[in-house]
Design an enzyme around this catalytic site. Structure first.
Site, short mmCIF file in Angstrom:
data_model
loop_
_atom_site.label_atom_id
_atom_site.label_comp_id
_atom_site.label_asym_id
_atom_site.label_seq_id
_atom_site.Cartn_x
_atom_site.Cartn_y
_atom_site.Cartn_z
N HIS A 100 0.82 -1.22 0.00
CA HIS A 100 0.00 0.00 0.00
C HIS A 100 0.85 1.27 0.00
CE1 HIS A 100 0.40 -0.21 4.53
NE2 HIS A 100 0.46 1.10 4.37
N ASP A 134 -0.02 -7.51 1.27
CA ASP A 134 0.43 -6.13 1.50
C ASP A 134 1.95 -6.04 1.58
OD1 ASP A 134 0.09 -3.41 1.73
OD2 ASP A 134 -0.15 -3.44 3.91
N SER A 215 4.51 2.62 7.75
CA SER A 215 4.25 1.39 7.01
C SER A 215 5.44 0.98 6.16
CB SER A 215 3.04 1.55 6.09
OG SER A 215 1.86 1.55 6.83
#
Length: 363
Positions: A100, A134, A215
Site C-alpha cells: 500500500h 500487502d 508502514s
C-alpha cells in the site's frame, strides 16, 4: 488505502494501514475514502543477542544498527502521492516495504528513496507487488548508493512480552524510533477494502507506536534484527487518530519468503492447504500438554486439509519434511510448494502422531 475491522474486548476498532498522504497525514477513519496518500512502515534488523521478555531494549544501540538500513519511500503517481518506510534487504538494491506504500505508482508514477543515513531522492523501481499480503519489493541502482542490508531475525522465535523496536518515518519525520513489547501473536488482520482483499497473516501485535508513514519499515528485536514489517494500527471510531497501542506487523519469516519470490519472479503465489492455525508455543505446550506446532483452529471445506481428514484440534508438526514449531514455519515451508502439488503433513491428534498427503491449492 486499506482498512479493516477488528473487534477486541467488545470495542469495535478500525484497523488502518499506517499511511501518510501527500496532503493529509492522518489515520484513515471509517468513511474517509478520499485520502490521496499511500505509505507506511515495517521494522526489524541488526545483530547480536535479543533481550528476554520483560527486559527493556537499549534503543540507542538498536537505532545505530537499524538506521543505516532504513529508508523513506516517496511515491507520486496517478493514485496520489505519499510516503512510507522500508528496509534494505541486500546489496543488489532490493528494499522491502508494504504494497500500500507504493500502489499509487503501480501503473504510472515515480518512486524515490531517502536513506536515513545516506543519500536522498534516489530513484527506485518496482520489482514485485503482492497486494494480497500487502508486501512489495522495490529496487534502487546498487551502484548509486551505499547499501547496508538489515539483519534478519526469526519471527517464529518471538514470545509475548518480548521488547521490540519500530523504525520508520511517521508523518514524514525520517529516522524515528519507537519501542514497546510484543503484545500478542497469531493475529489475522483484514486490511482489505472493496475488491482488493488483503490480510496480515499471523501478524505480530505490538504497542510500539506505528503511525502514518511507518508502514513498510522494520520491527526489530533488541539486537536490531528485523522480525516484522510494520503495517497497520487500530483506532477507536470517532477519534482524531494516532497510535492507541494496538499495532500490527507482518512476521519477517513470512515476509522474507514472499520478498524472495518477488525478487526471483516478480510475483507471489499463495499456496494453501486450507487451514487457519495458531502457534503452540513452549508455554502453551507446558500448560495444555499439546505438542509444539501449528494448532488447527479452522479447516476450509473442500480444500486439501479437509479432504485429507485434518480436523480442528490437530497440531501440525511437519510439512513436506520440514519441522513445524510455529505457524510462521508452516507458512514458510508451504511456500516451498506450488499449487497442484501434494505435500505430506505430519500432525498429532489426541496425542497420537499421524500423517496425510494433502493437496496444495493457491492463487
Amino acid at each position: 488505502m486499506t482498512r479493516g475491522r477488528l473487534v477486541v474486548a467488545a470495542v469495535v476498532l478500525i484497523v488502518v494501514s499506517a499511511v501518510l498522504g501527500g496532503v493529509v497525514g492522518a489515520w484513515l477513519r471509517s468513511g474517509s475514502d478520499a485520502s490521496n496518500g499511500s505509505g507506511g512502515s515495517r521494522g526489524s534488523g541488526g545483530s547480536g543477542g535479543a533481550a528476554p521478555a520483560g527486559t527493556p531494549c537499549d534503543v540507542t544501540e538498536v537505532a545505530a544498527r537499524v538506521f543505516p538500513s532504513l529508508v523513506t519511500v516517496n511515491v507520486r503517481g496517478g493514485g496520489g502521492a505519499g510516503s512510507g518506510s522500508g528496509s534494505v534487504l541486500d546489496r543488489e538494491g532490493d528494499v522491502l516495504t508494504n504494497d500500500h506504500v507504493i500502489e499509487a505508482a503501480a501503473v504510472t508514477g515515480t518512486i524515490t528513496v531517502d536513506f536515513a543515513r545516506g543519500q536522498a531522492q534516489v530513484p527506485a523501481r518496482i520489482v514485485g507487488r503482492d497486494p494480497a499480503t500487502d508486501l512489495a519489493v522495490i529496487r534502487v541502482p546498487p551502484d548509486s548508493v551505499r547499501l547496508t542490508p538489515i539483519a534478519a531475525g526469526e519471527s517464529a522465535a518471538l514470545v509475548v512480552g518480548q521488547p521490540v523496536v519500530a523504525a520508520g518515518s511517521p508523518l514524514g519525520l525520517t529516522g524515528t524510533i519507537t519501542s514497546g513489547t510484543v503484545s500478542a501473536l497469531n493475529r489475522y488482520i483484514n486490511v482489505g477494502q472493496g475488491d482488493a482483499p488483503a490480510t496480515l497473516v499471523n501478524s505480530i501485535q505490538t504497542d510500539a507506536a506505528i503511525n502514518p508513514g511507518n508502514s513498510g519499515g522494520p520491527l526489530t528485536d533488541c539486537a536490531g534484527r528485523q522480525v516484522g514489517v510494520n503495517s497497520a494500527g487500530a483506532q477507536v471510531p470517532g477519534s482524531e487518530g494516532g497510535s492507541i497501542g494496538l499495532n500490527f506487523a507482518i512476521p519477517m519469516d513470512f515476509a522474507r519468503s514472499v520478498a524472495d519470490e518477488l525478487i526471483r519472479t516478480g510475483r507471489a503465489t499463495h499456496p494453501s492447504i486450507g487451514v487457519l492455525a495458531v502457534t503452540v508455543t513452549a508455554e502453551i505446550a507446558d500448560a495444555t500438554g499439546l505438542v509444539r506446532g501449528a494448532l488447527v483452529e479452522q479447516v476450509v471445506p473442500s480444500l486439501g486439509a479437509a479432504r485429507a481428514g485434518i480436523r480442528p484440534g490437530d497440531v501440525i508438526t511437519k510439512l513436506g519434511g520440514t519441522p513445524v514449531n510455529s505457524v510462521d514455519q508452516m507458512l514458510v515451508a508451504l511456500r516451498e510448494h506450488e499449487p497442484g502439488d501434494t505435500v505430506e503433513v505430519a500432525y498429532v491428534r489426541n496425542g497420537n502422531p499421524t500423517s496425510a498427503s494433502v493437496a496444495v491449492s493457491g492463487s
